[in-house]
Every structure is written in structure tokens, then in C-alpha cells.
Scaffold this active site. Structure first.
Site, PDB file in Angstrom:
ATOM      1  N   LYS A 156      20.849  53.821  41.907  1.00 42.45           N
ATOM      2  CA  LYS A 156      19.460  53.692  42.375  1.00 42.45           C
ATOM      3  C   LYS A 156      18.631  53.060  41.267  1.00 42.45           C
ATOM      4  O   LYS A 156      18.342  53.682  40.255  1.00 42.45           O
ATOM      5  CB  LYS A 156      18.843  55.045  42.726  1.00 42.45           C
ATOM      6  CG  LYS A 156      17.542  54.845  43.495  1.00 42.45           C
ATOM      7  CD  LYS A 156      16.549  55.970  43.351  1.00 42.45           C
ATOM      8  CE  LYS A 156      15.548  55.811  42.250  1.00 42.45           C
ATOM      9  NZ  LYS A 156      14.630  54.667  42.360  1.00 42.45           N
TER      10      LYS A 156
ATOM     11  N   GLU B  79      19.477  60.618  29.681  1.00 42.91           N
ATOM     12  CA  GLU B  79      18.994  59.790  28.566  1.00 42.91           C
ATOM     13  C   GLU B  79      17.490  59.682  28.746  1.00 42.91           C
ATOM     14  O   GLU B  79      17.026  58.999  29.654  1.00 42.91           O
ATOM     15  CB  GLU B  79      19.620  58.387  28.610  1.00 42.91           C
ATOM     16  CG  GLU B  79      21.132  58.362  28.497  1.00 42.91           C
ATOM     17  CD  GLU B  79      21.627  58.630  27.088  1.00 42.91           C
ATOM     18  OE1 GLU B  79      20.789  58.737  26.171  1.00 42.91           O
ATOM     19  OE2 GLU B  79      22.837  58.754  26.912  1.00 42.91           O
TER      20      GLU B  79
ATOM     21  N   CYS C 293      13.177  53.015  24.800  1.00 38.98           N
ATOM     22  CA  CYS C 293      13.207  54.460  24.554  1.00 38.98           C
ATOM     23  C   CYS C 293      13.335  54.789  23.072  1.00 38.98           C
ATOM     24  O   CYS C 293      12.769  55.756  22.588  1.00 38.98           O
ATOM     25  CB  CYS C 293      14.351  55.082  25.326  1.00 38.98           C
ATOM     26  SG  CYS C 293      15.906  54.258  25.007  1.00 38.98           S
TER      27      CYS C 293
ATOM     28  N   GLU D 144       4.863  59.974  24.278  1.00 34.94           N
ATOM     29  CA  GLU D 144       5.506  58.658  24.401  1.00 34.94           C
ATOM     30  C   GLU D 144       4.563  57.705  25.149  1.00 34.94           C
ATOM     31  O   GLU D 144       4.278  57.910  26.318  1.00 34.94           O
ATOM     32  CB  GLU D 144       6.829  58.795  25.170  1.00 34.94           C
ATOM     33  CG  GLU D 144       7.636  57.526  25.169  1.00 34.94           C
ATOM     34  CD  GLU D 144       8.896  57.622  26.037  1.00 34.94           C
ATOM     35  OE1 GLU D 144       8.816  58.174  27.150  1.00 34.94           O
ATOM     36  OE2 GLU D 144       9.948  57.129  25.593  1.00 34.94           O
TER      37      GLU D 144
END
Ligand code: NAD
Length: 490
Positions: free
Chosen positions: A175, A250, A284, A385
Site C-alpha cells: 500500500k 521504521e 527519516c 519531527e
């Protein structure tokens, strides 16, 4: 003409029963480049059932490792042959630069080749155990692997999952992120040309809370492998609890990049720019928190700003651009909002902070390289973040304080140390609580090394032999070489 995308289920390109489609946008121009289907819960459940049937049929899972390797190599070659098209699609859909996109496609090729190679290696153990018993430890596919990926490396994050999952013999469902399905569709067109048995790989597009959630919840999915934000990762873990499926996560990061007084200044400056502004900071592992020792701080900040100012921001397809667009309007607004928060928190906006306009850039989502100084660890711009071209630079006194600040975060994805004293650099990097680290470098990594985070940056590892193991079950087979009754009850 706008391309109408389709799901790829059971080896067929199929429309969704849901008439609502999502416009896929080029973030550098806001032009619609395609329309993507949005699968319903029922369609997703049906696709999972097909993937399960395919797995149970053994048509892929029972093939020998050598045969599976041959298919992976075919897919690698097909990606290689279509490098230019995949690169340009990634540029169009994600907004990244040509150079960045080309490197992603090359890494995708290498990842398929790497896992094909691993299939030729021994994958198990044999133990001589007590008496006449011998134990074999073998690896088997888990079953149906649900793979959910984000928008920042649409092709590469898909391949990091698809290659090991197929190598291990699983049936897979991918997906993609809602807004970046273009390279996934192209990848599946290539997979369709390979000898992978039809139905072993499924592509299903749609909303995270519908398609992603259904995959994470399904009792017929045996592993959910997710790359994305920590918030959604937490949600996936809960959804996966129903059938105790394996979870591989992750997640996000807020990684420290520690620069000591004795660092090679040019090297530290260069990698610290690369560490945050590559991919417009939508990476990331970005080094979004630069920590500089007090003796070097002023000079570092001054030179860093001079260099960051010169980064050429523009559309990814323009060879001249060094930093591309932000992926979507929603994310663009979120980054600008964080910049506003930083100002309100009292940080010093030393560079950038605004949307870039002029020369047609106002049509897209472009943000200046942004640098905040005079920050403290309690500020939201230091803790959360931002996932954009925004970096904070913080001062520290000594080793102890550097480690304390570096580890004062809920994340543990990446980190770096710059120093010409190798002993000190190693001493410090070993204390940084993160899974991906560098000494005198940033971002450079390789397929042979496990990728993943400590703390709330994730569970499990991608790439390397560890990445293959994520998609395998481990079985012990105990063999009695001298069959005779055990006579326990006599
Ligand atoms: P996201 O978490 O919003 O979405 C990721 C994927 O999850 C998308 O496909 C989305 O549709 C799906 N999703 C959303 N809600 C869901 C739900 N309820 N159930 C199941 N699936 C759902 O992340 P994003 O904004 O696409 O990507 C950015 C994030 O990804 C950042 O936090 C970044 O750090 C992280 N990331 C991590 C790594 C890594 O290797 N650790 C790599 C790339 C990106």
C-alpha cells in the site's frame, strides 16, 4: 492526458468499486498528473484473501531459492532498463531532485540484486544435540506480508520491503502513500513483466485509515511491515494485536549531529548541510539537531548560514536545482507552522523561514533552507519531527553535555559525531542511543547494514540479512537418528 491508475490484484489491473478518486499532484507545479483509486475495506479484504490463497498454493513459496533469485534479478534488470522513467516519475510525484531520484532508483536495483544474492547463501543451522538427536534450524516464509510505505522515498521504501519479502517466499500486498503512488504503479508494471507468479504481488491504493488499517487488522495477514510516522506506527501495533501478527516498524526521528571543536570544519559543515537539506529534510534519518561545541559554535554557525544560503531551490526536473519541493500542500503548511512555532518559542531564526516565490516557484511548495539558533531542548522545534528543511543549532560544553542533549529525545533513529580524535568520536557515538550512526559523515549507508531505530523510532531492521529475517519464520526440526522408544513411563 491524466493517467487513471488501477490496483494490481491477482495479476490483473483492476478498477476500484469506490468511484471517489484522488488527484495525484506534482508538488512543484500543483498540476494533476494522475488519478488514483481508493480501495474500500471490502476490496482490501478480498485482495488479502487472494494473497493468502496464493501463498497457500505454494506457487511462489515452494519455489527453490535459486528460482526465486532468478525472478528478483529479472525485476532488478527491468528497473535498471526503466531507470529514466522511474526517476522522472519520482521527481514529478514527490518533488525531489533528479539526482536524488536517480540515486533512489539505483538503490532499488541494488536492493533486488542484493536479496537475490542472499538467496544463494546458506540460510539455516544444524546442531548435533544430545545422544542421537540432531536439530535443523530452517527458515520459512511467514505468509502474507502487508507492506505500508510513506511518501518520502515512494519507490525505495517499497523496494526495501518487497525485495526481502519476496526473496523469503511470501505473498505481498503493497500500500503506497495516498499521494505518491506513481513509481509503485510503474514498479508493478515491471513485476508483471517478470516471471513472478501472478497473484504473489498485489498493489492496492487508498487511505491509510481504510486500506492500511484493514491490512494491519486482518487475521489473514501474517506480518505488517510499516514505514511512516511514530504516531501511525503506534496505531499499527494496536491494530496488529488481534492475530498477534509480526510487526516491523521504521518510524520517525529527530537525530543529533554532534560537532566537536576539533572537527575538520569543512567536512563537518558539508555533511551537516547534506544531513538536513538532502530531500528537503523529508528524510527519516535527517540530522535535524546540530549540536556544536562552544569553541567552534560562532564560526560554525556563521559559515553554515553562508553555505545554506547558496543552496539552489527549485523544481526537481531542473538540473540546476539542488533542493526540490515539499511533497504536498498539507505538509508544506505543517512545516511553515513549525517555523512559526519556533519564532514564538523564542528561537533565533538565523536563516530562511519562508515560502519561496518568484520565477514560477509560487506555483509549487518551496521553502527556504531554514536555520534556527539559540534553541533549548524544551522547545517543540527541537523535540518534534518537522520533516522539512529546518535545522536547529545548539551549543554544548563538553562530552557529557553533548551525550545528554543528543539522547534527550523519544526518538533513536540516527546520529553522527564529527571529531578528528577517533577515540573520542567512537566513545561518543557508542553512547548515542540510535540504530544508524556515522563518524565524520552523514547519510552514507549501504544495503549490507541493518537499518532501523532505537526507542520510538521503530522495531526491527530493514536491509541486510536482518531485513530478510524480518520476513521469515524460524523452525527447529529435531531428528531422532536412532528411533527407539523413550520409555518415559516405564
Ligand atoms: P504516515 O505515518 O502519515 O503514513 C505512512 C503510511 O501509513 C501511508 O501509506 C499512510 O497511508 C499509512 N497510514 C496512515 N494511517 C494509517 C492507519 N491508521 N493504519 C494503517 N496505515 C496508515 O507517514 P508519512 O507522512 O507518509 O511519512 C513520513 C514519516 O515516515 C516520517 O515520520 C518519517 O520519519 C517516517 N519515515 C521513516 C523511515 C525509517 O526508515 N525509519 C523512512 C521513511 C520515512
Amino acid at each position: 492526458m491524466t493517467k487513471e491508475l488501477k490496483h494490481y490484484i491477482n495479476g490483473q489491473w483492476v478498477d476500484s468499486s469506490n468511484p471517489n478518486k484522488l488527484n495525484i499532484i506534482n508538488p512543484a507545479t500543483q498540476k494533476v498528473i494522475a488519478r488514483a483509486p481508493s480501495a474500500t475495506k471490502e476490496e482490501t479484504e478480498e485482495a488479502i484473501k487472494i494473497a493468502k490463497r496464493m501463498f497457500e498454493s505454494g506457487i511462489w513459496s515452494d519455489q527453490s531459492p535459486v528460482a526465486r533469485a532468478a525472478v528478483l534479478l529479472q525485476i532488478a534488470d527491468l528497473i535498471q532498463e526503466n531507470l529514466d522513467e522511474l526517476r522522472d516519475l519520482e521527481v514529478q510525484n514527490n518533488g525531489k531532485t533528479k539526482r536524488e531520484a536517480e540515486s533512489d532508483v539505483e538503490e532499488a536495483v541494488n536492493t533486488f540484486r542484493y536479496y537475490a544474492g542472499l538467496l544463494n547463501m546458506p540460510n539455516g543451522q544444524v546442531y548435533e544435540t544430545s545422544g542421537n538427536m540432531q536439530t535443523l534450524i530452517i527458515k520459512e516464509p511467514i505468509g502474507v506480508a502487508g507492506l505500508i510505505v510513506p511518501w518520502n522515498f515512494p519507490l525505495l521504501m517499497s523496494v526495501w520491503k518487497i525485495a526481502p519479502a519476496l526473496a523469503a517466499g511470501n505473498s505481498i500486498l503493497l500500500k503506497p502513500a495516498e499521494i505518491t503512488p506513481m513509481t509503485a504503479v510503474k514498479l508493478f508494471e515491471l513485476i508483471d513483466q517478470s516471471d513472478l507468479p501472478k497473484g504473489a504481488a498485489t498493489l492496492i491504493m487508498g487511505d491509510g485509515p481504510v486500506v492500511g488499517q484493514t491490512i494491519a487488522e486482518s487475521v489473514d495477514v501474517d506480518i505488517v511491515s510499516f514505514t511512516g510516522s511514530t504516531g501511525v506506527g503506534r496505531h499499527i501495533m494496536q491494530a496488529a494485536a488481534g492475530n498477534m501478527k509480526k510487526v516491523s516498524l521504521e518510524l520517525g526521528g529527530k537525530s543529533p549531529n554532534i560537532i566537536f571543536d576539533d572537527a575538520d570544519l569543512e567536512t563537518a559543515l558539508d555533511y551537516s548541510l547534506f544531513g538536513i537539506f538532502m530531500g528537503s529534510g523529508q528524510v527519516c534519518s535527517s540530522g535535524s539537531r546540530i549540536l556544536v561545541q562552544e569553541g567552534l559554535y560562532d564560526e560554525f554557525v556563521q559559515k553554515y548560514i553562508q553555505k545554506a544560503k547558496k543552496i539552489r531551490v527549485g523544481p526537481g526536473h531542473d538540473e540546476h536545482s539542488q533542493m526540490g519541493a515539499i511533497v504536498s500542500e498539507k505538509h508544506f503548511k505543517s512545516i511553515l507552522n513549525y517555523i512559526q512555532i519556533g519564532k514564538e518559542e523564542g528561537a533565533n531564526l538565523a536563516l530562511g523561514g519562508s515560502r519561496i516565490e518568484g520565477n514560477g516557484l509560487e506555483d509549487g511548495f518551496f521553502i527556504e533552507p531554514t536555520v534556527f539558533t539559540d534553541v533549548t531542548t524544551d522547545m517543540r522545534i527541537v523535540r518534534e519531527e518537522i520533516f522539512g528543511p529546518v535545522v536547529t543549532i545548539q551549543k554544548f560544553k563538553d562530552e557529557e553535555e553533548a551525550i545528554k542533549i543528543a539522547n534527550d529525545t523519544e526518538y533513536g533513529l540516527a546520529g553522527a559525531v564529527f571529531s578528528t580524535d577517533q577515540n573520542k568520536a567512537l566513545r561518543i557515538i557508542k553512547k548515542v542511543r540510535a540504530g544508524i550512526t556515522w563518524v565524520n559523515a552523514y547519510h552514507l549507508t549501504n544495503i549490507q547494514a541493518p537499518w532501523g531505530g532505537y526507542k520510538q523510532s521503530g522495531i526491527g531492521r530493514s536491509l541486510s540479512t536482518y531485513g530478510l529475517d524480518e520476513y521469515q519464520e524460524t523452525k527447529q526440526i529435531n531428528i531422532n537418528l536412532d528411533p527407539a522408544p523413550i520409555r518415559w513411563f516405564e
